[in-house]
Motif scaffolding. Structure first.
Motif, PDB file in Angstrom:
ATOM      1  N   PHE A  34       0.867  -1.233  -0.052  1.00 20.41           N
ATOM      2  CA  PHE A  34       0.070  -0.257   0.068  1.00 20.41           C
ATOM      3  C   PHE A  34       0.789   1.218  -0.135  1.00 20.41           C
ATOM      4  CE2 PHE A  34      -2.430  -3.394   2.010  1.00 20.41           C
ATOM      5  CZ  PHE A  34      -3.731  -3.445   0.933  1.00 20.41           C
ATOM      6  N   LEU A  35       0.428   2.185  -0.574  1.00 18.96           N
ATOM      7  CA  LEU A  35       1.163   3.486  -0.946  1.00 18.96           C
ATOM      8  C   LEU A  35       0.340   4.494  -0.111  1.00 18.96           C
ATOM      9  CD1 LEU A  35       2.374   4.589  -4.185  1.00 18.96           C
ATOM     10  CD2 LEU A  35       1.011   6.067  -3.161  1.00 18.96           C
ATOM     11  N   VAL A  36       0.667   5.350   0.700  1.00 18.74           N
ATOM     12  CA  VAL A  36      -0.133   6.107   1.507  1.00 18.74           C
ATOM     13  C   VAL A  36       0.760   7.579   1.587  1.00 18.74           C
ATOM     14  CG1 VAL A  36      -1.429   6.717   3.585  1.00 18.74           C
ATOM     15  CG2 VAL A  36      -1.266   4.341   2.622  1.00 18.74           C
ATOM     16  N   GLY A  37       0.174   8.600   1.467  1.00 15.64           N
ATOM     17  CA  GLY A  37       0.499  10.093   1.861  1.00 15.64           C
ATOM     18  C   GLY A  37      -0.389  10.740   2.231  1.00 15.64           C
ATOM     19  N   MET A  70       6.295  11.502  -3.835  1.00 17.52           N
ATOM     20  CA  MET A  70       5.592  12.321  -4.056  1.00 17.52           C
ATOM     21  C   MET A  70       5.079  13.296  -2.971  1.00 17.52           C
ATOM     22  SD  MET A  70       3.030   9.781  -6.499  1.00 17.52           S
ATOM     23  CE  MET A  70       1.848  10.995  -7.032  1.00 17.52           C
ATOM     24  N   CYS A  71       5.338  12.901  -1.874  1.00 17.10           N
ATOM     25  CA  CYS A  71       5.200  14.004  -0.664  1.00 17.10           C
ATOM     26  C   CYS A  71       6.180  15.029  -0.724  1.00 17.10           C
ATOM     27  CB  CYS A  71       5.317  12.971   0.658  1.00 17.10           C
ATOM     28  SG  CYS A  71       3.588  11.954   0.821  1.00 17.10           S
ATOM     29  N   ARG A  72       7.341  14.541  -0.803  1.00 15.97           N
ATOM     30  CA  ARG A  72       8.303  15.521  -0.801  1.00 15.97           C
ATOM     31  C   ARG A  72       8.308  16.544  -2.031  1.00 15.97           C
ATOM     32  NH1 ARG A  72      12.227  12.162  -1.142  1.00 15.97           N
ATOM     33  NH2 ARG A  72      12.358  12.124  -3.306  1.00 15.97           N
ATOM     34  N   GLU A  73       7.869  16.083  -3.271  1.00 18.18           N
ATOM     35  CA  GLU A  73       7.965  16.977  -4.436  1.00 18.18           C
ATOM     36  C   GLU A  73       6.463  17.588  -4.500  1.00 18.18           C
ATOM     37  OE1 GLU A  73       9.288  15.132  -7.960  1.00 18.18           O
ATOM     38  OE2 GLU A  73      11.168  14.614  -7.003  1.00 18.18           O
ATOM     39  N   PHE A  74       5.245  17.125  -3.809  1.00 16.95           N
ATOM     40  CA  PHE A  74       4.229  17.916  -4.005  1.00 16.95           C
ATOM     41  C   PHE A  74       4.367  19.398  -3.522  1.00 16.95           C
ATOM     42  CE2 PHE A  74       0.103  19.053  -2.395  1.00 16.95           C
ATOM     43  CZ  PHE A  74      -0.728  18.810  -3.534  1.00 16.95           C
ATOM     44  N   LYS A  75       5.157  19.307  -2.105  1.00 16.00           N
ATOM     45  CA  LYS A  75       5.270  20.688  -1.594  1.00 16.00           C
ATOM     46  C   LYS A  75       5.852  21.753  -2.646  1.00 16.00           C
ATOM     47  CE  LYS A  75       5.723  18.502   2.662  1.00 16.00           C
ATOM     48  NZ  LYS A  75       6.621  17.959   3.576  1.00 16.00           N
ATOM     49  N   MET A  77       5.699  21.793  -6.022  1.00 16.07           N
ATOM     50  CA  MET A  77       5.010  22.259  -7.131  1.00 16.07           C
ATOM     51  C   MET A  77       4.328  23.705  -7.228  1.00 16.07           C
ATOM     52  SD  MET A  77       2.576  18.685  -7.707  1.00 16.07           S
ATOM     53  CE  MET A  77       2.054  19.549  -9.341  1.00 16.07           C
ATOM     54  N   LYS A  78       4.457  24.403  -8.190  1.00 10.73           N
ATOM     55  CA  LYS A  78       4.028  25.720  -8.467  1.00 10.73           C
ATOM     56  C   LYS A  78       2.549  26.100  -8.927  1.00 10.73           C
ATOM     57  CE  LYS A  78       8.598  27.303  -9.684  1.00 10.73           C
ATOM     58  NZ  LYS A  78       9.518  27.489 -10.665  1.00 10.73           N
ATOM     59  N   THR A  79       2.324  25.000  -9.536  1.00 11.12           N
ATOM     60  CA  THR A  79       0.737  24.861  -9.857  1.00 11.12           C
ATOM     61  C   THR A  79       0.245  23.601  -9.678  1.00 11.12           C
ATOM     62  OG1 THR A  79      -0.901  25.380 -11.779  1.00 11.12           O
ATOM     63  CG2 THR A  79       1.204  24.616 -12.630  1.00 11.12           C
ATOM     64  N   ARG A  80      -0.963  23.256  -9.448  1.00 10.58           N
ATOM     65  CA  ARG A  80      -1.794  22.296  -9.495  1.00 10.58           C
ATOM     66  C   ARG A  80      -2.858  21.982 -10.454  1.00 10.58           C
ATOM     67  NH1 ARG A  80      -0.531  22.872  -3.169  1.00 10.58           N
ATOM     68  NH2 ARG A  80       1.692  22.080  -3.163  1.00 10.58           N
ATOM     69  N   GLN A  81      -2.663  22.360 -11.606  1.00 12.54           N
ATOM     70  CA  GLN A  81      -3.496  22.175 -12.453  1.00 12.54           C
ATOM     71  C   GLN A  81      -3.551  20.754 -13.189  1.00 12.54           C
ATOM     72  OE1 GLN A  81      -5.878  24.409 -13.257  1.00 12.54           O
ATOM     73  NE2 GLN A  81      -4.648  25.591 -11.896  1.00 12.54           N
ATOM     74  N   ASP A  87       1.838  15.500 -15.435  1.00 11.44           N
ATOM     75  CA  ASP A  87       3.369  15.532 -15.521  1.00 11.44           C
ATOM     76  C   ASP A  87       4.243  15.041 -14.386  1.00 11.44           C
ATOM     77  OD1 ASP A  87       2.684  16.389 -18.300  1.00 11.44           O
ATOM     78  OD2 ASP A  87       3.214  18.156 -17.815  1.00 11.44           O
ATOM     79  N   TRP A  88       3.801  15.448 -13.138  1.00 15.73           N
ATOM     80  CA  TRP A  88       4.204  15.498 -12.083  1.00 15.73           C
ATOM     81  C   TRP A  88       4.359  13.859 -11.704  1.00 15.73           C
ATOM     82  CZ3 TRP A  88       1.219  14.600  -7.332  1.00 15.73           C
ATOM     83  CH2 TRP A  88       2.199  14.379  -6.141  1.00 15.73           C
TER      84      TRP A  88
END
Length: 146
Positions: A34-37, A70-75, A77-81, A87-88
């Protein structure tokens, strides 16, 4: 079922989640992880490719590595469209595919291990769902479908 206590996500709302797996009628053991963030609203399951060497190792490696990345890089991100999110996710799973390929090459008998990844990202009242495949080749990148 592994029932988890309420966790607060980044908006302060509460999510109650759980995870369960079943071997079914064909296999004796599961190669699921399981993958959880919770902090970014990320949930998923990773299934090691049946019949491939190291399926259980692949599932565990991808679940842990992808969630952390994903948890580290989410912070950052400049835009969340929608397009940016796709792409992310493609970038993250591509990196995990390469990492998994190199792990397989460095362990005797584990070349070609891979996994299928199903994730959902809960963000701003929307759910973004993806089904992805890691590739046993570092040149083949997986594609996110949202």
């Amino acid at each position: 079922m592994n029932d988890r206590p309420d966790d607060s996500d980044r908006t302060g709302s509460s999510i109650r989640w759980g995870a369960a797996t079943d071997t079914g009628n064909v296999r004796e053991k599961n190669e699921d992880a399981f993958l959880v963030g919770v902090q970014i609203g990320l949930f998923g399951v990773v299934d090691g490719m049946g019949g491939h060497p190291g399926g259980a190792l692949a599932a565990k490696s991808v679940a842990e590595g992808l969630a952390a990345m994903m948890c580290r890089e989410f912070k950052m991100m400049k835009t969340r469209q929608r397009r940016s999110l796709r792409d992310w996710i493609e970038c993250c799973i591509g990196e995990q595919s390469r990492e998994l390929c190199f792990q397989g090459l460095n362990k005797a008998g584990f070349a070609g291990m891979g996994a299928t990844v199903a994730i959902v990202l809960l963000l701003n009242g929307r759910a973004y769902a993806c089904l992805l495949y890691t590739s046993p080749s570092p040149r083949d990148l997986s594609t996110a479908r949202m």
